[in-house]
Motif scaffolding. Structure first.
Motif, PDB file in Angstrom:
ATOM      1  N   PHE A   9       0.789  -1.401  -0.078  1.00 56.68           N
ATOM      2  CA  PHE A   9       0.004   0.094  -0.045  1.00 56.68           C
ATOM      3  C   PHE A   9       0.831   1.037   0.033  1.00 56.68           C
ATOM      4  O   PHE A   9       0.496   2.325  -0.825  1.00 56.68           O
ATOM      5  CB  PHE A   9      -1.169  -0.036   0.898  1.00 56.68           C
ATOM      6  N   PRO A  10       1.757   1.542   1.175  1.00 60.04           N
ATOM      7  CA  PRO A  10       2.746   2.484   0.983  1.00 60.04           C
ATOM      8  C   PRO A  10       3.238   3.007  -0.612  1.00 60.04           C
ATOM      9  O   PRO A  10       3.594   3.188  -1.501  1.00 60.04           O
ATOM     10  CB  PRO A  10       3.806   2.287   2.259  1.00 60.04           C
ATOM     11  N   ALA A  13       0.733   4.225  -2.917  1.00 56.61           N
ATOM     12  CA  ALA A  13      -0.063   5.555  -2.320  1.00 56.61           C
ATOM     13  C   ALA A  13       1.557   6.345  -2.912  1.00 56.61           C
ATOM     14  O   ALA A  13       1.351   7.050  -3.780  1.00 56.61           O
ATOM     15  CB  ALA A  13       0.485   5.792  -0.930  1.00 56.61           C
ATOM     16  N   THR A  14       2.907   5.429  -2.690  1.00 52.88           N
ATOM     17  CA  THR A  14       3.970   6.431  -2.864  1.00 52.88           C
ATOM     18  C   THR A  14       4.511   7.335  -4.713  1.00 52.88           C
ATOM     19  O   THR A  14       4.627   8.507  -4.992  1.00 52.88           O
ATOM     20  CB  THR A  14       5.388   6.688  -2.403  1.00 52.88           C
ATOM     21  N   LEU A  17       1.752   9.123  -6.099  1.00 55.40           N
ATOM     22  CA  LEU A  17       1.381  10.630  -6.071  1.00 55.40           C
ATOM     23  C   LEU A  17       2.317  10.466  -6.633  1.00 55.40           C
ATOM     24  O   LEU A  17       2.319  12.024  -7.269  1.00 55.40           O
ATOM     25  CB  LEU A  17       2.953  10.021  -4.163  1.00 55.40           C
ATOM     26  N   HIS A  18       3.417  10.910  -7.049  1.00 57.32           N
ATOM     27  CA  HIS A  18       4.805  11.231  -7.605  1.00 57.32           C
ATOM     28  C   HIS A  18       4.803  11.313  -9.060  1.00 57.32           C
ATOM     29  O   HIS A  18       4.660  11.792  -9.550  1.00 57.32           O
ATOM     30  CB  HIS A  18       6.484  10.146  -7.315  1.00 57.32           C
ATOM     31  N   LEU A  21       2.194  14.188  -9.418  1.00 64.31           N
ATOM     32  CA  LEU A  21       2.726  15.261  -9.411  1.00 64.31           C
ATOM     33  C   LEU A  21       3.436  15.726 -10.633  1.00 64.31           C
ATOM     34  O   LEU A  21       3.508  16.331 -11.653  1.00 64.31           O
ATOM     35  CB  LEU A  21       4.347  15.602  -8.471  1.00 64.31           C
ATOM     36  N   LEU A  25       3.006  19.036 -13.224  1.00 64.34           N
ATOM     37  CA  LEU A  25       4.224  19.719 -13.711  1.00 64.34           C
ATOM     38  C   LEU A  25       4.313  19.401 -16.013  1.00 64.34           C
ATOM     39  O   LEU A  25       4.613  20.354 -16.312  1.00 64.34           O
ATOM     40  CB  LEU A  25       5.330  18.823 -12.718  1.00 64.34           C
ATOM     41  N   THR A  26       4.519  18.450 -16.338  1.00 62.58           N
ATOM     42  CA  THR A  26       4.745  18.558 -17.556  1.00 62.58           C
ATOM     43  C   THR A  26       3.321  19.182 -18.005  1.00 62.58           C
ATOM     44  O   THR A  26       4.112  20.006 -19.084  1.00 62.58           O
ATOM     45  CB  THR A  26       4.728  16.972 -17.531  1.00 62.58           C
ATOM     46  N   TRP A  29       2.923  22.590 -17.366  1.00 60.21           N
ATOM     47  CA  TRP A  29       4.259  23.953 -17.519  1.00 60.21           C
ATOM     48  C   TRP A  29       4.174  24.894 -18.035  1.00 60.21           C
ATOM     49  O   TRP A  29       3.325  24.691 -19.464  1.00 60.21           O
ATOM     50  CB  TRP A  29       5.137  22.768 -17.754  1.00 60.21           C
ATOM     51  N   GLU A  31       3.467  27.605 -20.854  1.00 60.41           N
ATOM     52  CA  GLU A  31       3.806  28.079 -22.223  1.00 60.41           C
ATOM     53  C   GLU A  31       4.370  29.202 -22.326  1.00 60.41           C
ATOM     54  O   GLU A  31       3.279  30.449 -22.445  1.00 60.41           O
ATOM     55  CB  GLU A  31       3.291  26.925 -23.245  1.00 60.41           C
ATOM     56  N   THR A  32       5.427  29.882 -23.213  1.00 57.29           N
ATOM     57  CA  THR A  32       5.299  30.873 -24.296  1.00 57.29           C
ATOM     58  C   THR A  32       4.047  31.079 -24.898  1.00 57.29           C
ATOM     59  O   THR A  32       4.129  29.689 -25.731  1.00 57.29           O
ATOM     60  CB  THR A  32       6.573  31.396 -24.802  1.00 57.29           C
ATOM     61  N   VAL A  35       2.455  33.835 -31.165  1.00 59.01           N
ATOM     62  CA  VAL A  35       2.535  35.420 -31.043  1.00 59.01           C
ATOM     63  C   VAL A  35       0.800  36.096 -32.260  1.00 59.01           C
ATOM     64  O   VAL A  35       0.779  34.627 -33.001  1.00 59.01           O
ATOM     65  CB  VAL A  35       3.399  35.202 -32.278  1.00 59.01           C
ATOM     66  N   ARG A 172       8.847  44.367 -30.021  1.00 58.73           N
ATOM     67  CA  ARG A 172       7.946  43.077 -29.501  1.00 58.73           C
ATOM     68  C   ARG A 172       7.202  43.472 -28.234  1.00 58.73           C
ATOM     69  O   ARG A 172       8.172  43.022 -27.129  1.00 58.73           O
ATOM     70  CB  ARG A 172       8.201  42.124 -29.375  1.00 58.73           C
ATOM     71  N   LEU A 189       8.586  42.394 -24.812  1.00 66.16           N
ATOM     72  CA  LEU A 189       9.866  41.177 -25.132  1.00 66.16           C
ATOM     73  C   LEU A 189      11.393  41.746 -26.083  1.00 66.16           C
ATOM     74  O   LEU A 189      12.037  40.906 -25.908  1.00 66.16           O
ATOM     75  CB  LEU A 189       9.293  39.836 -25.904  1.00 66.16           C
TER      76      LEU A 189
ATOM     77  N   GLU B   4       9.893  26.317 -26.871  1.00 71.29           N
ATOM     78  CA  GLU B   4       9.045  26.155 -25.673  1.00 71.29           C
ATOM     79  C   GLU B   4      10.093  25.707 -25.133  1.00 71.29           C
ATOM     80  O   GLU B   4      10.303  24.873 -25.586  1.00 71.29           O
ATOM     81  CB  GLU B   4       7.752  25.461 -25.594  1.00 71.29           C
ATOM     82  N   LEU B   7       9.490  21.118 -18.887  1.00 70.72           N
ATOM     83  CA  LEU B   7      10.119  20.308 -17.531  1.00 70.72           C
ATOM     84  C   LEU B   7      11.226  19.361 -18.332  1.00 70.72           C
ATOM     85  O   LEU B   7      11.437  19.410 -18.054  1.00 70.72           O
ATOM     86  CB  LEU B   7       9.271  19.776 -17.316  1.00 70.72           C
ATOM     87  N   TRP B  33       8.403   8.736   0.921  1.00 72.78           N
ATOM     88  CA  TRP B  33       7.055   8.861   1.289  1.00 72.78           C
ATOM     89  C   TRP B  33       6.906   7.359   0.722  1.00 72.78           C
ATOM     90  O   TRP B  33       5.664   7.508   1.818  1.00 72.78           O
ATOM     91  CB  TRP B  33       6.728   9.932  -0.198  1.00 72.78           C
ATOM     92  N   TYR B  34       7.466   6.343   1.059  1.00 72.87           N
ATOM     93  CA  TYR B  34       7.215   5.331   1.213  1.00 72.87           C
ATOM     94  C   TYR B  34       6.770   5.404   2.568  1.00 72.87           C
ATOM     95  O   TYR B  34       6.095   4.928   3.444  1.00 72.87           O
ATOM     96  CB  TYR B  34       8.043   4.301   0.041  1.00 72.87           C
ATOM     97  N   VAL B  37       3.814   6.680   4.544  1.00 70.53           N
ATOM     98  CA  VAL B  37       2.430   5.531   4.065  1.00 70.53           C
ATOM     99  C   VAL B  37       2.720   5.129   5.576  1.00 70.53           C
ATOM    100  O   VAL B  37       1.703   4.443   6.000  1.00 70.53           O
ATOM    101  CB  VAL B  37       2.533   6.470   3.288  1.00 70.53           C
ATOM    102  N   GLN B  38       4.345   4.703   5.379  1.00 64.67           N
ATOM    103  CA  GLN B  38       3.779   3.271   6.450  1.00 64.67           C
ATOM    104  C   GLN B  38       4.311   3.311   7.915  1.00 64.67           C
ATOM    105  O   GLN B  38       2.980   2.792   8.448  1.00 64.67           O
ATOM    106  CB  GLN B  38       5.063   2.148   6.124  1.00 64.67           C
ATOM    107  N   ILE B  41       0.694   4.396   8.300  1.00 55.77           N
ATOM    108  CA  ILE B  41      -0.423   3.373   8.607  1.00 55.77           C
ATOM    109  C   ILE B  41      -0.005   2.530   9.793  1.00 55.77           C
ATOM    110  O   ILE B  41      -1.025   2.170  10.884  1.00 55.77           O
ATOM    111  CB  ILE B  41      -0.476   2.097   7.999  1.00 55.77           C
TER     112      ILE B  41
END
Lengths: 240, 234
Positions: A9-10, A13-14, A17-18, A21, A25-26, A29, A31-32, A35, A172, A189, B4, B7, B33-34, B37-38, B41
């Motif tokens: 489970f951990p 979950a880990t 989560l990542h 994230l 983020l990608t 992100w 952007e410019t 035009v 510009r 710019l 552009e 990331l 993080w692992y 969470v552990q 619990i």
């Protein structure tokens, strides 16, 4: 069972989560932004010249864009130049916008005073734009083009160039809008090299202040094209 | 200005040192993080078990009965954890010692207390496992990220030295990618520090309650041992 609970489970979950994230983020992100293409600059020529004495000689050529500028220094080049330019730079709806105003203007010219003429041109433009807006409402691309044209017109009509402006200067600006159409940020710019010129461009945008048409755009279109966009200012019509 | 900077491109374009630092930080973040969470619990379960057990303990059930119930789980291959292990250690030692008639009541009690103290310490160790790792991640990963950033900025300025014309555009991407390392360091560190503080406080609270239980339980054992002795004498 305990083992899977304490390890599996951990771990899940880990990783989740990542992954979330990184995806966030990608995908989000910043952007410019796009035009607003070469379209702004021909309009810059028209509107800055709108005082009536200038209007008369300049409205006559069928393609109002770069003609005035090119005409003065090198009259020979005039026939080939205007033709390719509208094709390359302006998408179809824009061409119609640009071609319509010249038709009515030559006719009333003899009878009207300067101010009346200017007012007439403006109402003509507005009418054309309105027609455009309703006609183009279906397709996203032309919607964007229409709003871009409206923004451009609004900015250009408030632009007073400093005396130090010269042909070939290009400033510009990057403009940031919020969904209501209010301008929240203007930055240079690419400077033209002339501070007065840059400042005049910035103050034109600031004086416009708000573009209510933007509020009618769909949110995704707004995010894509108008959250940040760039405007190019160049005084193409100057004769010196 | 039209290109552009995504990331992913920024990370892929970073120098190898910065990439290593980023990898390290990602690993630190994943591991911490692992563990968070552990631990979460584990602590929740230990808390619940403590409440359940105390309720059972003070419900007036026969302690020998309670011990025998636990025996079953132990025979099934589940070693007792939490408060139950402390109870079992104390009760086992007490009953073993009190069967020997030549040991006086104080010594029996002392033995039981010692057994429970050992069990408490072992429990504390079990609860605090991995917490030092969280503390290290929390305190060092900002520095690791900073190292990556400084290295990346050094790199991009060195590149600037060769350019004849110094523009912002020449250094900006390098600095941007270098700063990602700091961001990652902070991303790993902040949850780790928060979790460490929270977990350390919770573990302290649990151990305090264990100590309280040990004292209460020894009170009961003391009463019982003197009762047994006086009955034997009488």
């Amino acid at each position: 069972m305990d083992r899977t609970f304490y390890i599996g489970f951990p771990l899940a979950a880990t990783v989740l989560l990542h992954a979330v994230l990184i995806a966030f983020l990608t995908l989000r992100w910043p952007e410019t932004k796009t035009v607003i293409a070469a379209t702004p600059k021909p309009r810059a020529i028209q509107a800055t010249i709108i005082s009536a004495e200038q209007l008369r000689p300049k409205k006559q050529p069928p393609a109002p864009k770069a003609t005035p500028k090119k005409k003065a220094p090198a009259p020979k080049k005039t026939p080939p130049k205007p033709k390719p330019q509208p094709k390359k730079q302006a998408p179809p709806p824009d061409t119609t916008v640009k071609q319509k105003p010249p038709e009515p203007t030559p006719e009333p010219k003899p009878e009207f005073t300067e101010t009346e003429l200017a007012a007439l041109t403006r109402t003509e433009m507005d009418a054309v734009l309105d027609r455009e807006t309703t006609a183009a409402a279906g397709t996203n691309a032309s919607m964007t083009d229409t709003v871009a044209a409206v923004i451009q017109q609004a900015v250009v009509s408030r632009w007073t160039r400093p005396p130090s402006a010269r042909n070939g200067m290009v400033a510009r600006l990057e403009i940031q809008l919020v969904p209501t159409g209010d301008v929240v940020g203007v930055s240079v710019l690419q400077s033209s090299g002339n501070t007065a010129f840059d400042r005049s461009a910035i103050s034109a945008v600031e004086r416009a202040g708000r573009f209510p048409e933007v509020a009618q755009l769909k949110p995704n279109l707004f995010e894509r094209d108008f959250r940040r966009f760039q405007l190019i200012f160049r005084p193409e019509d100057l004769r010196y | 200005m039209n290109e552009e900077l995504g990331l992913i491109e920024l990370i892929l374009g970073a120098s190898i040192t910065v990439q290593l630092v980023m990898l390290l930080l990602v690993l630190a973040s994943v591991t911490s993080w692992y563990m968070i969470v552990q631990r979460m619990i584990l602590l929740r379960r230990t808390d619940d078990a403590l409440l359940d057990f105390e309720e059972q303990f003070w419900s007036g059930v026969d302690l020998a009965e309670l011990y025998r119930e636990g025996n079953q789980a132990v025979n099934d291959g589940q070693p007792p954890t939490g408060i139950e292990s402390i109870f079992r250690a104390g009760f086992k030692e007490f009953s073993r010692l009190s069967q020997q008639s030549d040991i006086d009541a104080d010594a029996v009690l002392e033995g039981a207390r010692r057994a429970m103290r050992v069990a408490t310490l072992r429990e504390g160790d079990r609860l605090e496992m991995h917490l030092p790792f969280l503390a290290s991640v929390g305190s060092t990963s900002p520095y690791i990220g900073l190292f990556g950033t400084v290295w990346g900025i050094m790199h991009s300025f060195r590149g600037l030295a060769n350019a004849t014309q110094a523009t912002l555009a020449a250094v900006a991407p390098g600095i941007s990618e270098a700063l990602i390392a700091t961001a990652m360091g902070l991303f790993a560190a902040i949850p780790a520090v928060l979790a460490y503080n929270r977990f350390a406080a919770r573990v302290d609270g649990l151990i305090n309650r264990y100590d309280t239980f040990v004292d209460e339980f020894s009170g009961i054992l003391q009463r019982q041992s003197y009762a047994v002795r006086s009955r034997n004498r009488g």
